[in-house]
Scaffold this motif. Sequence first.
Motif, PDB file in Angstrom:
ATOM      1  N   UNK A 102      12.870 -23.713 -34.826  1.00 19.33           N
ATOM      2  CA  UNK A 102      11.675 -23.709 -33.982  1.00 19.33           C
ATOM      3  C   UNK A 102      12.064 -23.213 -32.591  1.00 19.33           C
ATOM      4  N   UNK A 103      11.280 -22.295 -32.072  1.00 22.31           N
ATOM      5  CA  UNK A 103      11.558 -21.721 -30.755  1.00 22.31           C
ATOM      6  C   UNK A 103      11.485 -20.209 -30.820  1.00 22.31           C
ATOM      7  N   UNK A 104      11.906 -19.566 -29.759  1.00 22.49           N
ATOM      8  CA  UNK A 104      11.847 -18.115 -29.683  1.00 22.49           C
ATOM      9  C   UNK A 104      13.212 -17.520 -29.992  1.00 22.49           C
ATOM     10  N   UNK A 105      13.214 -16.286 -30.484  1.00 24.40           N
ATOM     11  CA  UNK A 105      14.464 -15.631 -30.852  1.00 24.40           C
ATOM     12  C   UNK A 105      14.701 -14.405 -29.965  1.00 24.40           C
ATOM     13  N   UNK A 106      15.857 -13.816 -30.102  1.00 26.52           N
ATOM     14  CA  UNK A 106      16.189 -12.604 -29.354  1.00 26.52           C
ATOM     15  C   UNK A 106      15.212 -11.486 -29.706  1.00 26.52           C
ATOM     16  N   UNK A 107      14.708 -11.490 -30.931  1.00 23.91           N
ATOM     17  CA  UNK A 107      13.720 -10.488 -31.330  1.00 23.91           C
ATOM     18  C   UNK A 107      12.509 -10.518 -30.401  1.00 23.91           C
ATOM     19  N   UNK A 108      12.131 -11.715 -29.932  1.00 28.93           N
ATOM     20  CA  UNK A 108      11.000 -11.835 -29.018  1.00 28.93           C
ATOM     21  C   UNK A 108      11.274 -11.116 -27.695  1.00 28.93           C
ATOM     22  N   UNK A 109      12.520 -11.154 -27.234  1.00 33.07           N
ATOM     23  CA  UNK A 109      12.889 -10.449 -26.007  1.00 33.07           C
ATOM     24  C   UNK A 109      12.734  -8.951 -26.209  1.00 33.07           C
ATOM     25  N   UNK A 110      13.197  -8.462 -27.353  1.00 30.58           N
ATOM     26  CA  UNK A 110      13.103  -7.031 -27.641  1.00 30.58           C
ATOM     27  C   UNK A 110      11.657  -6.575 -27.750  1.00 30.58           C
ATOM     28  N   UNK A 147       9.126  -7.959 -26.181  1.00 30.14           N
ATOM     29  CA  UNK A 147       8.609  -7.973 -24.815  1.00 30.14           C
ATOM     30  C   UNK A 147       9.095  -6.743 -24.037  1.00 30.14           C
ATOM     31  N   UNK A 148      10.359  -6.349 -24.242  1.00 26.53           N
ATOM     32  CA  UNK A 148      10.902  -5.159 -23.600  1.00 26.53           C
ATOM     33  C   UNK A 148      10.156  -3.916 -24.061  1.00 26.53           C
ATOM     34  N   UNK A 149       9.937  -3.798 -25.359  1.00 24.95           N
ATOM     35  CA  UNK A 149       9.215  -2.649 -25.912  1.00 24.95           C
ATOM     36  C   UNK A 149       7.787  -2.601 -25.377  1.00 24.95           C
ATOM     37  N   UNK A 150       7.143  -3.739 -25.253  1.00 23.10           N
ATOM     38  CA  UNK A 150       5.784  -3.788 -24.703  1.00 23.10           C
ATOM     39  C   UNK A 150       5.766  -3.342 -23.245  1.00 23.10           C
ATOM     40  N   UNK A 151       6.820  -3.690 -22.483  1.00 25.24           N
ATOM     41  CA  UNK A 151       6.864  -3.293 -21.076  1.00 25.24           C
ATOM     42  C   UNK A 151       7.042  -1.783 -20.923  1.00 25.24           C
ATOM     43  N   UNK A 152       7.481  -1.118 -21.998  1.00 26.61           N
ATOM     44  CA  UNK A 152       7.659   0.341 -22.009  1.00 26.61           C
ATOM     45  C   UNK A 152       6.501   1.044 -22.697  1.00 26.61           C
ATOM     46  N   UNK A 153       5.430   0.329 -22.959  1.00 28.49           N
ATOM     47  CA  UNK A 153       4.265   0.879 -23.670  1.00 28.49           C
ATOM     48  C   UNK A 153       4.651   1.497 -25.005  1.00 28.49           C
ATOM     49  N   UNK A 154       5.595   0.872 -25.688  1.00 27.04           N
ATOM     50  CA  UNK A 154       6.005   1.318 -27.019  1.00 27.04           C
ATOM     51  C   UNK A 154       6.973   2.473 -27.030  1.00 27.04           C
ATOM     52  N   UNK A 155       7.443   2.904 -25.878  1.00 27.09           N
ATOM     53  CA  UNK A 155       8.392   4.026 -25.786  1.00 27.09           C
ATOM     54  C   UNK A 155       9.799   3.517 -26.081  1.00 27.09           C
ATOM     55  N   UNK A 156      10.250   3.718 -27.309  1.00 26.94           N
ATOM     56  CA  UNK A 156      11.552   3.198 -27.756  1.00 26.94           C
ATOM     57  C   UNK A 156      12.699   3.824 -26.976  1.00 26.94           C
TER      58      UNK A 156
END
Length: 91
Positions: A67-75, A77-86
């Motif tokens: 239960x909780x958040x994983x490193x995947x959640x950070x990634x 959030x990072x991808x969202x901050x780039x508007x999906x630009x990998x």
Amino acid sequence: MKPIKLILKNVGPYRDEKIDFTSLDNMFLIAGNTGSGKTFIFDILSKVLDLPFIIYSVPGLTQAGYVGRSVDDILVQLLMSCNGDIEKAQH
């Protein structure tokens, strides 16, 4: 684009402070009291350099399957901050 030097004038407690990025490795630690402007400095740098910047609280991370958040959640959030630009997120 890589920052070379940052000169702060009257930015909170960082009055006439200079940061020489050429003397730093790829990673460094910035520390200070709550409200001293650490996040503000990186927020401004990320906008000027057009780089993604996210803040994440590490104590909430857990291993996969718990239960909780994983490193995947950070990634995500990072991808969202780039508007999906990998490519920008990888930079």
